[in-house]
Design an enzyme around this catalytic site. Structure first.
Site, mmCIF file in Angstrom:
data_model
loop_
_atom_site.group_PDB
_atom_site.id
_atom_site.type_symbol
_atom_site.label_atom_id
_atom_site.label_comp_id
_atom_site.label_asym_id
_atom_site.label_seq_id
_atom_site.Cartn_x
_atom_site.Cartn_y
_atom_site.Cartn_z
ATOM 1 N N GLY A 348 0.784 -1.227 0.000
ATOM 2 C CA GLY A 348 0.000 0.000 0.000
ATOM 3 C C GLY A 348 0.813 1.272 0.000
ATOM 4 O O GLY A 348 0.285 2.347 -0.275
ATOM 5 N N GLU A 397 4.879 -5.231 3.297
ATOM 6 C CA GLU A 397 5.138 -5.877 2.013
ATOM 7 C C GLU A 397 5.155 -4.805 0.925
ATOM 8 O O GLU A 397 4.359 -4.818 -0.011
ATOM 9 C CB GLU A 397 4.073 -6.936 1.728
ATOM 10 C CG GLU A 397 4.016 -8.027 2.789
ATOM 11 C CD GLU A 397 2.877 -9.023 2.562
ATOM 12 O OE1 GLU A 397 2.183 -8.926 1.525
ATOM 13 O OE2 GLU A 397 2.677 -9.895 3.429
ATOM 14 N N SER A 398 6.057 -3.886 1.060
ATOM 15 C CA SER A 398 6.126 -2.741 0.144
ATOM 16 C C SER A 398 6.924 -3.124 -1.093
ATOM 17 O O SER A 398 8.153 -3.154 -1.061
ATOM 18 C CB SER A 398 6.770 -1.541 0.840
ATOM 19 O OG SER A 398 6.017 -1.174 1.980
ATOM 20 N N GLY A 399 6.231 -3.405 -2.180
ATOM 21 C CA GLY A 399 6.899 -3.784 -3.424
ATOM 22 C C GLY A 399 7.003 -2.639 -4.405
ATOM 23 O O GLY A 399 8.085 -2.313 -4.900
ATOM 24 N N ARG A 400 5.869 -2.004 -4.680
ATOM 25 C CA ARG A 400 5.840 -0.885 -5.624
ATOM 26 C C ARG A 400 6.824 0.205 -5.203
ATOM 27 O O ARG A 400 7.555 0.763 -6.030
ATOM 28 C CB ARG A 400 4.421 -0.327 -5.700
ATOM 29 C CG ARG A 400 4.201 0.738 -6.753
ATOM 30 C CD ARG A 400 2.810 1.339 -6.621
ATOM 31 N NE ARG A 400 1.762 0.346 -6.719
ATOM 32 C CZ ARG A 400 1.118 0.032 -7.835
ATOM 33 N NH1 ARG A 400 1.444 0.640 -8.959
ATOM 34 N NH2 ARG A 400 0.162 -0.878 -7.825
ATOM 35 N N CYS A 550 -0.479 -4.168 -34.182
ATOM 36 C CA CYS A 550 -1.641 -3.950 -35.055
ATOM 37 C C CYS A 550 -2.896 -3.906 -34.198
ATOM 38 O O CYS A 550 -3.768 -4.781 -34.274
ATOM 39 C CB CYS A 550 -1.729 -5.058 -36.101
ATOM 40 S SG CYS A 550 -0.272 -5.181 -37.132
ATOM 41 N N ASP A 551 -2.982 -2.903 -33.353
ATOM 42 C CA ASP A 551 -4.086 -2.799 -32.414
ATOM 43 C C ASP A 551 -4.365 -1.330 -32.160
ATOM 44 O O ASP A 551 -3.451 -0.554 -31.897
ATOM 45 C CB ASP A 551 -3.730 -3.508 -31.098
ATOM 46 C CG ASP A 551 -4.940 -3.775 -30.232
ATOM 47 O OD1 ASP A 551 -5.609 -2.791 -29.855
ATOM 48 O OD2 ASP A 551 -5.207 -4.947 -29.915
ATOM 49 N N TYR A 591 5.609 -4.489 -11.561
ATOM 50 C CA TYR A 591 4.484 -5.129 -12.246
ATOM 51 C C TYR A 591 4.578 -5.156 -13.772
ATOM 52 O O TYR A 591 4.074 -6.097 -14.393
ATOM 53 C CB TYR A 591 3.146 -4.487 -11.848
ATOM 54 C CG TYR A 591 2.801 -4.680 -10.402
ATOM 55 C CD1 TYR A 591 2.449 -5.936 -9.902
ATOM 56 C CD2 TYR A 591 2.844 -3.607 -9.511
ATOM 57 C CE1 TYR A 591 2.156 -6.113 -8.567
ATOM 58 C CE2 TYR A 591 2.547 -3.781 -8.171
ATOM 59 C CZ TYR A 591 2.200 -5.041 -7.703
ATOM 60 O OH TYR A 591 1.916 -5.215 -6.374
#
Length: 727
Positions: A348, A397-400, A550-551, A591
């Site tokens: 968070g 659990e600070s990943g970002r 091609c999108d 991510y």
């Protein structure tokens, strides 16, 4: 154009989470020769109001670098993005010029480069170290200041970025702080177990996620390997699996519970929180589990309480509310006799993607790193002191917040176009009007009359009406293609004259949005994007970015600050000179690599790992890995490149006299990256591959690039037939 101002690298940015309060603020009005800009849009104001003067300071303000980039990114006196590996503690001579890293990586080996093809991820492990140290220091300071009776001991959730070197670096850098890992699946658990054998013996291995018997048994084996493993129950029925597996293996488990709190934040990332959240146990289920453990005489195994409000928590008030609620549950479990020792506040801790230091959106947070830690410590301490419960070890659990800053995605713009590029320079109005119907001719006359009066609104009305009538005529076969094109050209010229503004250009970039920036496409996440060089020059155009896929979704047309376009430099004819036009996407270390897909079979970027080295402005490339080849991405989709090559080679031998020459071309195609070859002339294929081991070569590069080539790493097999042709 020479810069009028340079970055004063001797003045360090503020420490930790230091946010610029005015990322888009403008210099004093006298700097504008065209008068003071309107206050509504700082970016467009700069572009419109300045005539000929530009400076590096204006580029920093235009792109908000001091807001989202501090203390790790700035702009140097050469007009290039500069990386501060140690954050606020980086000395001026220790800064790394990002453009020099890109040139070293992308230059051919024949001129001393690494021969890597773009796009390119540049990792800075020194930034990763600084992020971890800053997080630990913030909690240590708050614990000392409050007289808190326990310590902070974090874990990194490997789902944020499972790259081997990222995880290994975090474990290594975290040894003095007993920093551990969190896993949410069996493969993540295996890699966490392996990495933590070289970590602190006290480091936590937190096992989250849904669990079957195999997952639980693997976690219990980790305890047998003397890893400090905690199995966190996400569902009530997981308790039976844990108890049965522990008895079968003869291991006493350490158990945690994930609480489903009532506290919830309203942003996108809060959807997994609250009473109806995806994960966790309700208060009724928590009591049921505690009583069941008591009956089995295993209540002493219950030692940890975990919760997660959601990513990007916007304010400390919301954070304190959630932590306070969880701390009450913790105290109640201690009162019931559980051997409670740890409170895991989950993730968070947010990132200020737009530099606004605001708690009003998912793109920013309204607190500093120190304020975050203080809110957590004080909320837990208050609840425990009120219930006379021993202060628990605090885990997060600070990943970002750990990995976002440490990597930069660099990609190249290969061309640009606008709707006016095809407008004819001269129009024969008599010829044009002659071929139109009566109503269309009337629209044309009215359009020209409104243009002469300067009536913009009426012009717009007749432009749309004329184009609609002419399209209808064309569909009926009453208007030829030349007349339709002339009408389009006339309408565009009138629009340009009326609004006197350069239309937004489309910059075609050598990148797959779906592979490298999937969160933009999937959830509308915005990341800071800017040129990494030429920042001493005024950006002359506004542009949107269109990728190679091609999108229709493969474009970036929303940018930080709510801009529908990005100020960019006109690089017509630039590619043929000193090289391409390079852009960087920042704060994407979490991510994006894990979530990236293979739309159109575009694989991941090349990667270099860059550390600070001895000597002024020097850096060391400790890893250089080419991106996946066409053969690699085909193999990932269950194709067999070797068999495909053999089939094509047989057809070449049958149909073409020079079959061997064609086969060699096919081999190179299989072994090349799916992306376009750089305008700088980087070879499509580089077959000089070194072994990937712990004794990798380390080569140091200064500003003059005079060093030898760094080793590239690959685990690909070399026995496939097409590689003989590629060589």
């Amino acid at each position: 154009m020479p810069a009028l101002a340079c970055v004063d690298a001797a003045v360090p940015p503020p420490p930790g989470y230091a946010f610029g309060r005015e990322p888009n603020s403008l210099p004093a009005p006298e700097a504008f020769s065209g008068g003071a800009p309107p206050a509504t849009n700082a970016a467009s104001s700069v572009l419109e109001a300045l005539s000929s003067h530009w400076s590096i300071e204006l580029s920093k303000k235009l792109y908000g670098v001091d807001g989202w980039g501090a203390p790790y990114f700035s702009v140097n006196c050469s007009g290039n993005v500069s990386v501060h590996p140690s954050g606020a503690e980086t000395l001026p001579h220790q800064e790394i010029d990002l453009m020099k890293v890109v040139r070293k990586a992308s230059d051919p080996k024949s001129v001393g480069g690494l021969g890597l093809q773009l796009p390119l991820i540049v990792r800075f492990p020194d930034v990763l170290r600084n992020r971890l140290h800053s997080l630990q220091a913030a909690f240590d300071y708050s614990i000392r200041s409050c007289g808190y009776g326990a310590h902070y001991q974090g874990v990194y959730p490997v789902k944020c970025n499972q790259d081997r070197y990222v995880v290994e670096d975090i474990v290594e850098f975290g040894v003095p702080f007993r920093f551990g890992l969190e896993a949410g699946s069996k493969p993540e658990l295996l890699l966490a177990m392996s990495c933590l054998t070289r970590g602190s013996p006290e480091a936590f291995l937190v096992c989250n996620g849904y669990k079957d018997e195999e997952y639980v048994s693997l976690a219990l084996m980790a305890r047998k390997l003397d890893l400090n493993t905690v199995i966190v129950l996400e569902q009530e029925e997981e308790l039976d699996t844990v108890v049965e597996a522990s008895r079968a293996l003869g291991v006493r488990p350490v158990i945690g519970l994930r609480a489903k709190l009532r506290t919830k934040h309203s942003g996108h990332f809060g959807s997994t929180s609250g009473e109806k959240g995806k994960f966790g146990l309700s208060t009724t289920e928590i009591l049921t589990v505690a009583k069941k453990l008591q009956r089995m005489e295993m209540l002493d195994c219950l030692q940890l309480l975990h919760f997660h409000i959601g990513s990007q928590i916007p304010t400390t008030s919301l954070l304190a509310d959630g932590v306070g609620e969880a701390a009450q549950i913790y105290c109640e479990l201690a009162r019931l006799g559980a051997n409670m020792r740890v409170i895991d506040i989950g993730g968070g801790l947010g990132i200020d993607y737009d530099g606004s230091h605001s708690g009003g959106s998912d793109m920013s947070v309204g607190y500093s790193l120190n304020e975050y830690a203080a809110a957590v410590v004080q909320a837990i301490q208050k609840a425990c002191d009120r219930k006379y419960v021993r202060h628990p070890v605090i885990c997060s659990e600070s990943g970002r917040a750990l990995v976002s800053h440490h990597s930069v995605l660099v990609f190249e713009a290969i061309s640009s176009t606008s709707s006016l590029d095809s407008v004819p320079l001269g129009l024969d109005l008599a010829y044009l009007v002659e071929g139109l119907g009566d109503e269309a001719r009337a629209d044309c006359r009215n359009l020209m009359a409104a243009a002469m009066r300067g009536d913009c609104d009426t012009c717009l009305l007749y432009v749309e009406q004329l184009k609609r009538r002419c399209v209808d005529q064309f569909k009926d076969g009453a208007l030829d293609l030349e007349h339709l094109a002339a009408v389009d050209g006339l309408c565009e010229l009138v629009a340009k004259a009326m609004y006197a503004s350069e239309p937004v250009r489309t910059f075609h970039v050598n990148l797959s949005l779906f592979t490298s920036i999937p969160d933009f496409w999937a959830i509308g996440q915005l990341f800071p994007i800017m040129p990494i060089h030429r920042l001493e020059q005024r950006p002359a155009v506004n542009g949107v970015l269109s990728d190679l896929t091609c999108d229709s979704d493969g474009k970036i047309d929303r940018f930080i600050g709510g801009r529908p376009s990005l100020p960019l430099h006109d690089f017509s004819g630039h590619n043929g000179g000193a090289g391409g036009y390079y852009l960087g996407m920042f704060l994407g270390g979490a991510y994006q690599e894990a979530l990236g897909g293979m739309h159109n079979l575009f694989g991941g970027p090349s990667v270099v790992r860059v550390s600070q080295a001895g000597g002024p402005h020097c850096f060391a490339v400790t890893l250089a890995a080419p991106g996946p080849s066409c053969a690699d991405v085909l193999r990932a989709m269950q194709h067999e490149p070797a068999l495909m090559f053999e089939a094509l080679k047989r057809r070449a031998d049958e149909c073409v006299a020079l079959g061997e020459s064609l086969a060699a071309c096919l081999a190179r195609a299989f072994d090349s990256m799916p992306y376009l070859v750089s305008a700088r002339g980087v070879p499509v294929i580089d077959t000089t591959i070194a072994d990937d081991d712990d004794e990798e070569d380390r080569h140091h590069y200064g500003a003059d690039y005079s060093a030898t080539t760094s080793a590239a790493c690959s685990d690909q097999e070399e026995d496939e037939d097409w590689r003989l042709y590629a060589a």
